[in-house]
Design a protein around this motif. Structure first.
Motif, PDB file in Angstrom:
ATOM      1  N   CYS A 207     -61.959  24.831 -29.133  1.00  0.00           N
ATOM      2  CA  CYS A 207     -62.306  26.186 -28.733  1.00  0.00           C
ATOM      3  C   CYS A 207     -61.432  26.482 -27.522  1.00  0.00           C
ATOM      4  CB  CYS A 207     -63.797  26.359 -28.444  1.00  0.00           C
ATOM      5  SG  CYS A 207     -64.456  25.379 -27.103  1.00  0.00           S
ATOM      6  N   SER A 208     -61.341  27.730 -27.149  1.00  0.00           N
ATOM      7  CA  SER A 208     -60.476  28.089 -26.025  1.00  0.00           C
ATOM      8  C   SER A 208     -61.153  29.131 -25.153  1.00  0.00           C
ATOM      9  CB  SER A 208     -59.120  28.595 -26.522  1.00  0.00           C
ATOM     10  OG  SER A 208     -59.288  29.712 -27.366  1.00  0.00           O
TER      11      SER A 208
ATOM     12  N   TYR B 242     -57.958  25.031 -23.232  1.00  0.00           N
ATOM     13  CA  TYR B 242     -58.254  24.534 -24.571  1.00  0.00           C
ATOM     14  C   TYR B 242     -59.196  23.347 -24.427  1.00  0.00           C
ATOM     15  CZ  TYR B 242     -54.314  27.262 -26.300  1.00  0.00           C
ATOM     16  OH  TYR B 242     -53.465  28.292 -26.627  1.00  0.00           O
ATOM     17  N   PHE B 243     -60.271  23.371 -25.171  1.00  0.00           N
ATOM     18  CA  PHE B 243     -61.216  22.261 -25.233  1.00  0.00           C
ATOM     19  C   PHE B 243     -61.029  21.655 -26.619  1.00  0.00           C
ATOM     20  CE2 PHE B 243     -62.777  25.511 -22.424  1.00  0.00           C
ATOM     21  CZ  PHE B 243     -63.128  24.804 -21.281  1.00  0.00           C
ATOM     22  N   VAL B 244     -60.525  20.427 -26.678  1.00  0.00           N
ATOM     23  CA  VAL B 244     -60.099  19.850 -27.953  1.00  0.00           C
ATOM     24  C   VAL B 244     -60.801  18.517 -28.203  1.00  0.00           C
ATOM     25  CG1 VAL B 244     -58.117  19.176 -29.356  1.00  0.00           C
ATOM     26  CG2 VAL B 244     -57.812  20.863 -27.526  1.00  0.00           C
ATOM     27  N   LYS B 245     -61.381  18.397 -29.410  1.00  0.00           N
ATOM     28  CA  LYS B 245     -61.915  17.110 -29.859  1.00  0.00           C
ATOM     29  C   LYS B 245     -60.753  16.366 -30.503  1.00  0.00           C
ATOM     30  CE  LYS B 245     -65.938  16.807 -31.655  1.00  0.00           C
ATOM     31  NZ  LYS B 245     -67.096  16.944 -32.569  1.00  0.00           N
ATOM     32  N   VAL B 246     -60.491  15.146 -30.005  1.00  0.00           N
ATOM     33  CA  VAL B 246     -59.337  14.367 -30.457  1.00  0.00           C
ATOM     34  C   VAL B 246     -59.801  13.002 -30.966  1.00  0.00           C
ATOM     35  CG1 VAL B 246     -57.120  13.367 -29.768  1.00  0.00           C
ATOM     36  CG2 VAL B 246     -57.885  15.507 -28.717  1.00  0.00           C
TER      37      VAL B 246
ATOM     38  N   VAL C 222     -57.440  21.095 -21.679  1.00  0.00           N
ATOM     39  CA  VAL C 222     -56.029  21.302 -21.378  1.00  0.00           C
ATOM     40  C   VAL C 222     -55.843  22.741 -20.899  1.00  0.00           C
ATOM     41  CG1 VAL C 222     -53.685  21.320 -22.320  1.00  0.00           C
ATOM     42  CG2 VAL C 222     -55.370  19.693 -23.204  1.00  0.00           C
ATOM     43  N   PHE C 223     -55.124  22.906 -19.807  1.00  0.00           N
ATOM     44  CA  PHE C 223     -54.808  24.245 -19.303  1.00  0.00           C
ATOM     45  C   PHE C 223     -53.367  24.586 -19.653  1.00  0.00           C
ATOM     46  CE2 PHE C 223     -53.069  27.061 -15.995  1.00  0.00           C
ATOM     47  CZ  PHE C 223     -53.886  28.161 -16.214  1.00  0.00           C
TER      48      PHE C 223
ATOM     49  N   GLU D 268     -46.789  26.085 -18.874  1.00  0.00           N
ATOM     50  CA  GLU D 268     -46.941  24.645 -18.646  1.00  0.00           C
ATOM     51  C   GLU D 268     -48.293  24.167 -19.157  1.00  0.00           C
ATOM     52  OE1 GLU D 268     -44.782  22.558 -16.705  1.00  0.00           O
ATOM     53  OE2 GLU D 268     -43.290  24.149 -16.624  1.00  0.00           O
ATOM     54  N   LEU D 269     -48.324  22.924 -19.633  1.00  0.00           N
ATOM     55  CA  LEU D 269     -49.564  22.298 -20.093  1.00  0.00           C
ATOM     56  C   LEU D 269     -49.992  21.238 -19.090  1.00  0.00           C
ATOM     57  CD1 LEU D 269     -48.599  21.677 -23.826  1.00  0.00           C
ATOM     58  CD2 LEU D 269     -50.179  23.418 -22.963  1.00  0.00           C
ATOM     59  N   SER D 270     -51.289  21.183 -18.800  1.00  0.00           N
ATOM     60  CA  SER D 270     -51.794  20.125 -17.932  1.00  0.00           C
ATOM     61  C   SER D 270     -53.179  19.694 -18.402  1.00  0.00           C
ATOM     62  CB  SER D 270     -51.842  20.576 -16.467  1.00  0.00           C
ATOM     63  OG  SER D 270     -52.684  21.699 -16.315  1.00  0.00           O
ATOM     64  N   VAL D 271     -53.406  18.386 -18.348  1.00  0.00           N
ATOM     65  CA  VAL D 271     -54.713  17.835 -18.696  1.00  0.00           C
ATOM     66  C   VAL D 271     -55.620  18.023 -17.497  1.00  0.00           C
ATOM     67  CG1 VAL D 271     -55.986  15.752 -19.312  1.00  0.00           C
ATOM     68  CG2 VAL D 271     -53.738  16.179 -20.313  1.00  0.00           C
ATOM     69  N   HIS D 272     -56.670  18.802 -17.671  1.00  0.00           N
ATOM     70  CA  HIS D 272     -57.610  19.075 -16.584  1.00  0.00           C
ATOM     71  C   HIS D 272     -58.651  17.968 -16.489  1.00  0.00           C
ATOM     72  CE1 HIS D 272     -61.230  20.870 -14.764  1.00  0.00           C
ATOM     73  NE2 HIS D 272     -60.376  21.565 -14.037  1.00  0.00           N
TER      74      HIS D 272
END
Length: 99
Positions: A44-45, A53-57, A70-71, A80-84
């Motif tokens: 979901c985002s 982004y909230f991602v089930k991995v 992830v932002f 840019e992508l960053s793991v929050h």
């Protein structure tokens, strides 16, 4: 999607799978471990000054999963992508929620 609210959870699309491919190393560093696999399952985002982004991995060959926040910054800021943050010890059945 309304600003500040998160979308409904849906199956991972090509964009989210690509994002996961790009942040795997950062997620492993954040978690201090290597994952057997790193496959986006659902997401979901949330629209903010960029997108969360909230991602089930899926991270192993059993039922091991993590939830990754992830932002992605706005395009003028370089997208840019960053793991929050990461929630560990999840399974396929664990609901994906805002964190």
């Amino acid at each position: 999607m309304r600003c500040g609210g998160s979308t409904d959870v849906k199956p991972a699309n090509d964009e989210v799978k690509e994002i996961c491919g790009k942040i795997r190393e950062a997620a492993e560093t954040h978690s201090a471990k290597k994952f057997e696999c790193f496959e986006a399952v659902e997401f979901c985002s949330q629209l903010v000054a960029g997108t969360n982004y909230f991602v089930k991995v899926k991270v192993d060959n059993g039922d091991g999963h993590i939830h990754v926040r992830v932002f992605k910054s706005l395009p003028h800021a370089g997208a840019e992508l960053s793991v929050h943050s990461i929630q560990h010890d999840k399974t396929r059945a664990c609901p994906l929620e805002y964190f």
